[in-house]
Design an enzyme around this catalytic site. Structure first.
Site, PDB file in Angstrom:
ATOM      1  N   PHE A  31     -14.455   9.878   8.255  1.00  0.00           N
ATOM      2  CA  PHE A  31     -13.831   9.347   7.040  1.00  0.00           C
ATOM      3  C   PHE A  31     -13.924   7.823   7.025  1.00  0.00           C
ATOM      4  O   PHE A  31     -13.788   7.172   8.047  1.00  0.00           O
ATOM      5  CB  PHE A  31     -12.363   9.764   6.987  1.00  0.00           C
ATOM      6  N   SER A  32     -14.208   7.251   5.866  1.00  0.00           N
ATOM      7  CA  SER A  32     -14.067   5.802   5.731  1.00  0.00           C
ATOM      8  C   SER A  32     -13.389   5.495   4.406  1.00  0.00           C
ATOM      9  O   SER A  32     -13.502   6.272   3.452  1.00  0.00           O
ATOM     10  CB  SER A  32     -15.428   5.102   5.813  1.00  0.00           C
ATOM     11  N   THR A  80     -16.163   5.402   1.535  1.00  0.00           N
ATOM     12  CA  THR A  80     -16.710   6.634   0.969  1.00  0.00           C
ATOM     13  C   THR A  80     -15.594   7.549   0.484  1.00  0.00           C
ATOM     14  O   THR A  80     -15.786   8.338  -0.421  1.00  0.00           O
ATOM     15  CB  THR A  80     -17.526   7.391   2.027  1.00  0.00           C
ATOM     16  N   ASP A 137       0.860  -1.174   0.000  1.00  0.00           N
ATOM     17  CA  ASP A 137       0.000   0.000   0.000  1.00  0.00           C
ATOM     18  C   ASP A 137       0.897   1.224   0.000  1.00  0.00           C
ATOM     19  O   ASP A 137       2.105   1.130   0.179  1.00  0.00           O
ATOM     20  CB  ASP A 137      -1.044  -0.050   1.122  1.00  0.00           C
TER      21      ASP A 137
HETATM   22  N1  LIG Z   1      -9.584  12.432   6.490  1.00  0.00           N
HETATM   23  C1  LIG Z   1      -9.987  12.340   5.234  1.00  0.00           C
HETATM   24  N2  LIG Z   1     -11.103  12.970   4.855  1.00  0.00           N
HETATM   25  C2  LIG Z   1     -11.531  12.865   3.593  1.00  0.00           C
HETATM   26  N3  LIG Z   1     -10.924  12.186   2.643  1.00  0.00           N
HETATM   27  C3  LIG Z   1      -9.799  11.551   2.946  1.00  0.00           C
HETATM   28  C4  LIG Z   1      -9.271  11.586   4.256  1.00  0.00           C
HETATM   29  N4  LIG Z   1      -8.145  10.837   4.291  1.00  0.00           N
HETATM   30  C5  LIG Z   1      -7.995  10.357   3.046  1.00  0.00           C
HETATM   31  N5  LIG Z   1      -8.968  10.770   2.231  1.00  0.00           N
HETATM   32  C6  LIG Z   1      -9.146  10.435   0.821  1.00  0.00           C
HETATM   33  O1  LIG Z   1      -9.477   9.071   0.704  1.00  0.00           O
HETATM   34  C7  LIG Z   1      -8.542   8.393  -0.117  1.00  0.00           C
HETATM   35  C8  LIG Z   1      -8.363   6.974   0.341  1.00  0.00           C
HETATM   36  O2  LIG Z   1      -7.761   6.930   1.599  1.00  0.00           O
HETATM   37  P1  LIG Z   1      -7.238   5.548   2.195  1.00  0.00           P
HETATM   38  O3  LIG Z   1      -6.690   5.831   3.518  1.00  0.00           O
HETATM   39  O4  LIG Z   1      -8.260   4.507   2.022  1.00  0.00           O
HETATM   40  O5  LIG Z   1      -6.132   5.133   1.202  1.00  0.00           O
HETATM   41  P2  LIG Z   1      -4.678   5.707   1.163  1.00  0.00           P
HETATM   42  O6  LIG Z   1      -4.198   5.795   2.570  1.00  0.00           O
HETATM   43  O7  LIG Z   1      -4.633   6.902   0.299  1.00  0.00           O
HETATM   44  O8  LIG Z   1      -3.927   4.632   0.378  1.00  0.00           O
HETATM   45  P3  LIG Z   1      -3.153   3.412   0.952  1.00  0.00           P
HETATM   46  O9  LIG Z   1      -4.143   2.314   0.824  1.00  0.00           O
HETATM   47  O10 LIG Z   1      -2.017   3.353   0.026  1.00  0.00           O
HETATM   48  O11 LIG Z   1      -2.724   3.649   2.348  1.00  0.00           O
HETATM   49  C9  LIG Z   1      -7.301   9.252  -0.039  1.00  0.00           C
HETATM   50  O12 LIG Z   1      -6.502   9.078  -1.148  1.00  0.00           O
HETATM   51  C10 LIG Z   1      -7.877  10.636   0.036  1.00  0.00           C
HETATM   52  O13 LIG Z   1      -8.208  11.103  -1.238  1.00  0.00           O
HETATM   53 MG   LIG Z   2      -3.203   3.372   4.226  1.00  0.00          MG
END
Ligand SMILES: Nc1ncnc2c1ncn2[C@@H]1O[C@H](COP(=O)(O)OP(=O)(O)OP(=O)(O)O)[C@@H](O)[C@H]1O
Ligand SMILES: [Mg+2]
Ligand SMILES: [K+]
Length: 699
Positions: free
Chosen positions: A384-385, A388, A313
């Protein structure tokens, strides 16, 4: 917030655990492991190893025979049979001994800590760490030891994790994101955190580590079981053969005593590999521990030797994972203050590091109060999820209009505003593209007032790729392993980071299910998959992968799901893991080859000795020129025992491994260990015979 670093003192209980230099082996270890080897003579323990169990039973019968009819020969054979069993146990005991020192220093980290438990009333009470339950909240301040495993739910602190990782540089632990997990036994260096306990006393990470380094939780791998079955089958075949020889030779007029027959049997069955098999497995796990990797299953270590694809990741694995807001970009016609206001509102209850960094940025650059009063009374926060990929809040404004504010991944927010008939303006899309191309993460901020949606602007989050990634990924490529980055981030950011880190491929906008599906499809194609990750959203994928390596900086969910934890949180550690896995498989193969070809050579020592009386032609087989039949048999038994001790260092250190095609490696090993296995006994037995023939009653 200022974070003050305190250097760990020399005499701290949490001083780095001593690491035994890799491959170090001293004769002292043999002597220190002797008591352990004797304890392992317990038949219940021996029964786990069919080959050595047969030797144990043989030793007991030979001892009985030696008591009934004491001769120098029968006594010496019985003695050396016991040595054979003892040496096998010694191998296992030495292998385990290397983890003991580590376990002892881990126990120190676990020593009785008193914790400050938070009561629902808000007051604190002192309870021993051993009485903490899952769900308890504890307060830990600078200078105090964290009493148990858990997640930080409030605050940010620097933590000295050297008691576990051996690494003295402090790490940051904070609530909300993927860096919230803390480990019992580590020490808070600065500030104050509130931790929710997630593991019951006695089942913490340190407890698991202790069980692991001591080998208490070790189970046989499917490969080991298969080899065990093969060895047991060979043993049974030889047992029948030897049992048949008794009446046959009696018929031929050269009756053999039980001691001779047992000696013959022990020399024929694969005692060398039978004795060293479990030591080889333990040593492989131990080599990983020396590299700061904890493998919860031996099966995973073996699978690592054959990995085809590595999924990683992005955030927190390839990058440092402290994504911070660095700039705000308003949409056309929107003021900076307006974006800042909305971005801050949507982040006030967002406990992720990203969310908090937005509030901080707004406070620094736009003087917006980070802890305003009056907000939140009638507002509903939307956390945040990973599904979504948005967060925000719903509230009612002064005029009584329902207002919803969201920030999140551009595509997710775009779909949300589209429901209200508003598309993201081209200027905003350009901003998003621009940030993403630079490797940053754009978060689009939007507001729905009544039924009208408007896109307000973009928050720019920046993260840094860990150094040295691209050379290490190139090394993985040369080992034939394809690296794929899977991330929840958008394709452009992913592309930019993938290029900077030097991975072969990437998958963007991936949900936890997408990560899981990718692993399944690779596995369906017959490939073995490794996955490294740190987040709760990586947990299903870590569990599905053949080798799931969780970063120690990650969440407890990730650490639970994987079958390995890298204490250094270095995704390229997989290179070492693969090498150790390959080395384990090669060592086992080499010693099995050696053991089987070794036994072949012993025929030549023992068979002529037993039967040359009846069939004088067999004397021609006595090419070693051994003194007497008795010295020949005794020499073979002594050699059979000594070869086990001689090979303990090799079993522990592992056969030297150089990256090469599997087929050429196999060919080379068959040659070295196959031919070596045939030749060594001839030389060894011949030399031992030179000494043994001097013993009165033998020569
Ligand atoms: N606190 C937040 N509020 C709103 N959107 C967010 C927030 N944090 C992350 N995001 C958005 O959601 C996306 C997905 O986040 P997620 O944590 O699932 O994956 P990631 O951490 O970017 O990737 P990885 O799986 O490589 O760790 C991010 O790329 C960003 O665009
Ligand atoms: Mg991550
Ligand atoms: K043998």
């Amino acid at each position: 917030m200022t974070i003050e670093l305190r250097r760990p003192r020399e005499d701290d209980v949490t001083a780095p655990a001593p690491r035994i230099a890799d491959g170090l082996f001293s004769p002292r270890q043999l002597i220190e492991s002797l008591p352990g080897a004797v304890r392992k003579l317990d038949p219940r323990h021996m029964a786990r190893n069919p080959v050595m169990f047969v030797v144990l039973v043989g030793s007991a019968i030979a001892t009985g025979a030696a008591i009934v009819e004491p001769t120098v020969f029968s006594c010496l054979i019985a003695l050396w049979l016991w040595f054979t069993v003892l040496f096998a146990n010694l191998a296992e005991s030495v292998a385990e001994g290397r983890g003991k020192a580590q376990a002892a220093s881990l126990r120190k980290a676990k020593q009785n800590t008193v914790s400050r438990r938070l009561m629902p009333s808000g007051s604190e009470e002192s309870v021993p760490a051993t009485e903490l339950k899952v769900g308890d909240l504890v307060v830990v301040e600078a200078g105090e030891t964290i009493p148990g495993d858990g997640d930080v739910i409030e605050g940010i602190a620097t933590v000295d994790e050297s008691a576990i990782t051996g690494e003295s540089a402090p790490v940051i632990r904070e609530s909300g994101g993927d860096r919230c997990a803390v480990t019992g036994g580590t020490t808070v260096l600065s500030d104050r955190i509130v931790v929710r306990i997630t593991a019951p006393a006695g089942h913490t990470f340190v407890d698991r580590m202790i069980a692991l380094v001591e080998g208490a939780s070790r189970r046989k791998t499917p490969n080991e079981i298969a080899l065990d079955i093969l060895l047991a089958a060979l043993t049974i075949v030889f047992l029948f053969a030897v049992v048949a020889i008794g009446p046959m030779s009696a018929y031929a007029g050269a009756e053999q005593g039980p001691v001779e027959l047992i000696a013959l049997l022990v020399c024929l069955i694969p005692t060398t590999i039978g004795a060293l098999l479990s030591a080889i497995g333990i040593a492989g796990m131990d080599r990983l521990v020396q590299r700061n990797v904890l493998a919860m299953s031996g099966r995973a270590v073996e699978a690592a030797g054959d990995i085809d694809t590595l999924l990683l990741d992005k955030t927190g694995t390839i990058t440092f994972g402290n994504r911070r807001a660095t700039a705000l970009h308003p949409a056309p016609g929107v003021t900076e203050a307006e974006v800042a206001g909305a971005a801050r509102l949507s982040s006030l209850a967002d406990t992720t590091p990203e969310g908090r960094s937005i509030v901080e940025l707004c406070a620094e650059q736009y003087r917006l109060d980070p802890e305003p009063t009056g907000v939140g009374a009638d507002a509903e926060f939307v956390p945040f999820s990973a599904h979504t990929r948005m967060s925000g809040l719903d509230l009612t404004d002064a005029e009584g209009t329902a207002v919803r504010i969201r920030k999140g991944a551009a595509d997710a927010v775009g779909r949300w505003t589209a429901q209200f008939g508003t598309t993201v303006p081209a200027a905003v899309t350009d901003l998003v593209t621009d940030i993403a191309r630079r490797g940053g993460t754009p978060l689009v901020v939007a507001r729905v007032s009544g039924t009208t949606a408007s896109v307000l602007g973009v928050v720019e989050l920046s993260d840094v790729v860990k150094p040295g990634m691209s050379q290490r990924f190139a090394q993985l490529r040369s080992m034939g392993i394809r690296t794929v980055m899977v991330t929840g981030d958008n394709p452009l950011t992913a592309k930019s980071i993938a290029a900077e880190a030097g991975v072969d491929d990437f998958l963007a906008e991936a949900t936890p299910e997408d990560k899981l599906a990718l692993i399944r499809s690779e596995q369906d194609g017959g490939r073995l998959v490794a996955m490294t990750g740190d987040g709760t959203n990586d947990a299903p994928a870590l569990a599905q992968a053949d080798v799931g390596v969780a970063m120690n900086t990650g969440t407890s969910a990730a650490k639970e799901a994987g079958n390995m934890v890298d204490l250094d949180s270095d995704p390229t550690k997989l290179i070492d893991i693969v090498e150790i896995g390959k080395q384990l498989l090669i060592t086992r193969g080499a010693l099995t080859t050696f053991s089987l070809s070794n036994d072949l050579a012993k025929y030549f020592a023992i068979l002529p000795a037993l039967f040359s009386g009846i069939y004088p032609q067999l004397a021609a087989l006595n090419i070693m020129g051994l003194a007497t039949p008795q010295s020949a048999i005794l020499s073979a038994v002594i050699f059979n025992a000594l070869v086990i001790v001689a090979l303990i260092p090799l079993a522990l250190k592992g056969v030297r491994y150089r990256p090469a095609a599997a087929s050429s490696l196999l060919g080379r090993n068959l040659l070295v260990y196959g031919v070596g296995g045939v030749v060594t006994p001839f030389v060894g037995i011949w030399l031992i015979d030179l000494v043994v023939r001097l013993v009165p009653g033998i020569g």
